[in-house]
Design a protein around this motif. Structure first.
Motif, PDB file in Angstrom:
ATOM      1  N   ARG A  75       1.328   1.132   7.211  1.00 13.98           N
ATOM      2  CA  ARG A  75       2.701   0.619   7.230  1.00 13.98           C
ATOM      3  C   ARG A  75       2.712  -0.789   6.655  1.00 13.98           C
ATOM      4  O   ARG A  75       1.842  -1.596   6.963  1.00 13.98           O
ATOM      5  N   PHE A  76       3.727  -1.049   5.831  1.00 15.25           N
ATOM      6  CA  PHE A  76       3.862  -2.389   5.267  1.00 15.25           C
ATOM      7  C   PHE A  76       5.296  -2.565   4.798  1.00 15.25           C
ATOM      8  O   PHE A  76       6.082  -1.599   4.764  1.00 15.25           O
ATOM      9  N   THR A  77       5.651  -3.773   4.453  1.00 18.05           N
ATOM     10  CA  THR A  77       6.989  -4.049   3.925  1.00 18.05           C
ATOM     11  C   THR A  77       6.880  -4.289   2.426  1.00 18.05           C
ATOM     12  O   THR A  77       5.895  -4.846   1.928  1.00 18.05           O
ATOM     13  N   LEU A  78       7.903  -3.829   1.728  1.00 17.88           N
ATOM     14  CA  LEU A  78       7.904  -3.928   0.274  1.00 17.88           C
ATOM     15  C   LEU A  78       9.337  -3.866  -0.216  1.00 17.88           C
ATOM     16  O   LEU A  78      10.053  -2.905   0.079  1.00 17.88           O
ATOM     17  N   ASP A  79       9.760  -4.836  -0.934  1.00 17.27           N
ATOM     18  CA  ASP A  79      11.118  -4.878  -1.460  1.00 17.27           C
ATOM     19  C   ASP A  79      11.191  -4.011  -2.716  1.00 17.27           C
ATOM     20  O   ASP A  79      10.408  -4.177  -3.649  1.00 17.27           O
ATOM     21  N   GLY A  80      12.125  -3.055  -2.719  1.00 18.79           N
ATOM     22  CA  GLY A  80      12.312  -2.201  -3.885  1.00 18.79           C
ATOM     23  C   GLY A  80      11.196  -1.188  -4.079  1.00 18.79           C
ATOM     24  O   GLY A  80      10.798  -0.890  -5.209  1.00 18.79           O
ATOM     25  N   ALA A  81      10.667  -0.652  -2.987  1.00 20.63           N
ATOM     26  CA  ALA A  81       9.564   0.297  -3.077  1.00 20.63           C
ATOM     27  C   ALA A  81      10.000   1.585  -3.764  1.00 20.63           C
ATOM     28  O   ALA A  81      11.105   2.074  -3.549  1.00 20.63           O
ATOM     29  N   GLU A  82       9.114   2.142  -4.577  1.00 15.09           N
ATOM     30  CA  GLU A  82       9.352   3.416  -5.236  1.00 15.09           C
ATOM     31  C   GLU A  82       8.365   4.434  -4.683  1.00 15.09           C
ATOM     32  O   GLU A  82       7.165   4.352  -4.910  1.00 15.09           O
ATOM     33  N   ALA A  83       8.900   5.420  -3.958  1.00 15.05           N
ATOM     34  CA  ALA A  83       8.047   6.399  -3.297  1.00 15.05           C
ATOM     35  C   ALA A  83       7.204   7.183  -4.296  1.00 15.05           C
ATOM     36  O   ALA A  83       6.038   7.493  -4.041  1.00 15.05           O
ATOM     37  N   GLY A  84       7.791   7.497  -5.454  1.00 16.18           N
ATOM     38  CA  GLY A  84       7.065   8.273  -6.456  1.00 16.18           C
ATOM     39  C   GLY A  84       5.802   7.575  -6.911  1.00 16.18           C
ATOM     40  O   GLY A  84       4.747   8.203  -7.050  1.00 16.18           O
ATOM     41  N   TYR A  85       5.858   6.279  -7.138  1.00 19.49           N
ATOM     42  CA  TYR A  85       4.688   5.517  -7.562  1.00 19.49           C
ATOM     43  C   TYR A  85       3.636   5.488  -6.460  1.00 19.49           C
ATOM     44  O   TYR A  85       2.438   5.679  -6.700  1.00 19.49           O
ATOM     45  N   LEU A  86       4.084   5.257  -5.224  1.00 19.20           N
ATOM     46  CA  LEU A  86       3.147   5.131  -4.109  1.00 19.20           C
ATOM     47  C   LEU A  86       2.418   6.441  -3.834  1.00 19.20           C
ATOM     48  O   LEU A  86       1.264   6.441  -3.414  1.00 19.20           O
ATOM     49  N   ARG A  87       3.083   7.568  -4.048  1.00 21.22           N
ATOM     50  CA  ARG A  87       2.445   8.868  -3.796  1.00 21.22           C
ATOM     51  C   ARG A  87       1.241   9.105  -4.704  1.00 21.22           C
ATOM     52  O   ARG A  87       0.366   9.912  -4.378  1.00 21.22           O
ATOM     53  N   ASN A  88       1.181   8.426  -5.843  1.00 20.36           N
ATOM     54  CA  ASN A  88       0.084   8.624  -6.792  1.00 20.36           C
ATOM     55  C   ASN A  88      -1.126   7.750  -6.500  1.00 20.36           C
ATOM     56  O   ASN A  88      -2.145   7.854  -7.188  1.00 20.36           O
ATOM     57  N   LEU A  89      -1.031   6.898  -5.480  1.00 26.29           N
ATOM     58  CA  LEU A  89      -2.170   6.054  -5.138  1.00 26.29           C
ATOM     59  C   LEU A  89      -3.273   6.887  -4.496  1.00 26.29           C
ATOM     60  O   LEU A  89      -3.016   7.886  -3.817  1.00 26.29           O
ATOM     61  N   ASP A  90      -4.510   6.484  -4.710  1.00 28.89           N
ATOM     62  CA  ASP A  90      -5.671   7.229  -4.222  1.00 28.89           C
ATOM     63  C   ASP A  90      -5.565   7.518  -2.724  1.00 28.89           C
ATOM     64  O   ASP A  90      -5.247   6.624  -1.926  1.00 28.89           O
ATOM     65  N   GLY A  91      -5.830   8.775  -2.354  1.00 27.86           N
ATOM     66  CA  GLY A  91      -5.895   9.157  -0.950  1.00 27.86           C
ATOM     67  C   GLY A  91      -4.571   9.461  -0.293  1.00 27.86           C
ATOM     68  O   GLY A  91      -4.534   9.962   0.835  1.00 27.86           O
ATOM     69  N   THR A  92      -3.472   9.175  -0.966  1.00 26.26           N
ATOM     70  CA  THR A  92      -2.159   9.305  -0.339  1.00 26.26           C
ATOM     71  C   THR A  92      -1.759  10.774  -0.146  1.00 26.26           C
ATOM     72  O   THR A  92      -1.887  11.590  -1.052  1.00 26.26           O
TER      73      THR A  92
END
Length: 315
Positions: A243-260
């Protein structure tokens, strides 16, 4: 003798008969025509323990409880409750049960019900102690029609312990209770267990199982798929939550991070599930994402339950 399916780090469920056993299943199968509700289940629960019975709908929990109360007969295998045939244990007043489907007779008062049930047992618990343990001192003279859902649950619990049983079955015991009532209820359960009673409860509130049970048995499709402490079961899944805070987060980008595995974005708060939290954190650090307030937590009992029963979070 049959062995139940287990997960890494969870005790082998092969059983051996013991006079100190509260519950014993030895190769138990229960069929309803073409449906197998329990499939070669072997399980032994010691006396003086608080045990949670978990499983999705249709896993076999109700059938298991019905067998242990003598309400059903096994198709094959042996069932023992407190070392004897379940019907004998119940007839002797050694077992109390709070079943989800039970109803309270209208036109009666709380104290009257408690005293009626006490009269059915050879060595019942004193009335005032029953009312106190169930948190009903202030409701003793109230009619059952005027009770809230949580209060009615407490009356059902009072009736389950009125005979001062050695073994208590609780089926979804805190349904309808508010947070304070649930907390108070489980404090009462801990006192009962400390006094040497054995408590077996079925619940869909996994946080209750995590906090209250010193042993958890998970049924799925009629088999025991895990048996151990909450900590043992949590090792069944490698998933961690970030869990973290992020302004303007894009879920699509984050899903491609390793292990996600999964990403949930609510405003500036991002929750990610990862099967390799170290790899995910490294990928976050290498990216241009300006995150803050990062927290990484271990697997929850819910995640372990979903992994053990082959369900996914969406289901």
């Amino acid at each position: 003798m049959h062995s139940a399916a287990t997960v890494t780090g969870v005790r082998d469920a092969t059983v051996s008969s013991s006079r100190s056993s509260a519950i014993l299943f030895d190769g138990v199968t229960k069929r309803y025509r073409d449906t197998t509700a329990l499939d070669s289940v072997s399980l032994e629960l010691e006396t003086g323990r608080t045990v949670a019975l978990l499983g999705p709908n249709g896993a076999g929990k109700s059938t298991a409880i019905g067998l242990l109360l003598g309400l059903l007969s096994a198709t094959s295998g042996t069932v023992r409750t407190l070392g004897v045939d379940p019907r004998e244990a119940v007839a002797r007043g050694r077992v109390g049960a709070m079943l989800q489907s039970s109803s309270l007779p209208t036109g009666s008062r709380v104290r009257e019900l408690v005293e009626l049930v006490r009269s059915l047992y050879p060595e019942p618990m004193p009335t005032e102690e029953v009312l106190a343990r169930a948190g009903l001192e202030g409701l003793a003279d109230r009619g059952v029609e005027g009770l809230s859902g949580g209060e009615a649950q407490r009356v059902r619990f009072a009736l389950a312990i009125a005979g001062d049983p050695e073994l208590v079955f609780l089926d979804e015991p805190t349904v309808g209770m508010d947070v304070d009532s649930r907390r108070s209820f489980w404090a009462d359960m801990r006192r009962l267990a400390a006094a040497g009673r054995t408590i077996l409860f079925a619940t869909h509130y996994l946080d209750e199982a995590d906090q209250a049970a010193d042993r958890i048995v998970v049924l799925d499709r009629g088999r025991v798929v895990a048996d151990g402490s909450a900590a043992d079961l949590k090792t069944a899944t490698p998933e961690r939550t970030l869990r973290f805070t992020l302004d303007g987060a894009e879920a699509g980008y984050l899903r491609n991070l390793d292990g996600t595995v999964a990403v949930d974005v609510r405003g500036e708060v991002v929750t990610m599930v990862s099967r390799d939290s170290d790899a995910t954190v490294r990928a976050l650090a290498r990216s241009d994402v300006a995150f803050a307030n990062l927290e990484v937590t271990g697997p929850s009992l819910e995640a372990a339950f979903l992994a053990l029963t082959g369900r996914n979070a969406d289901a």
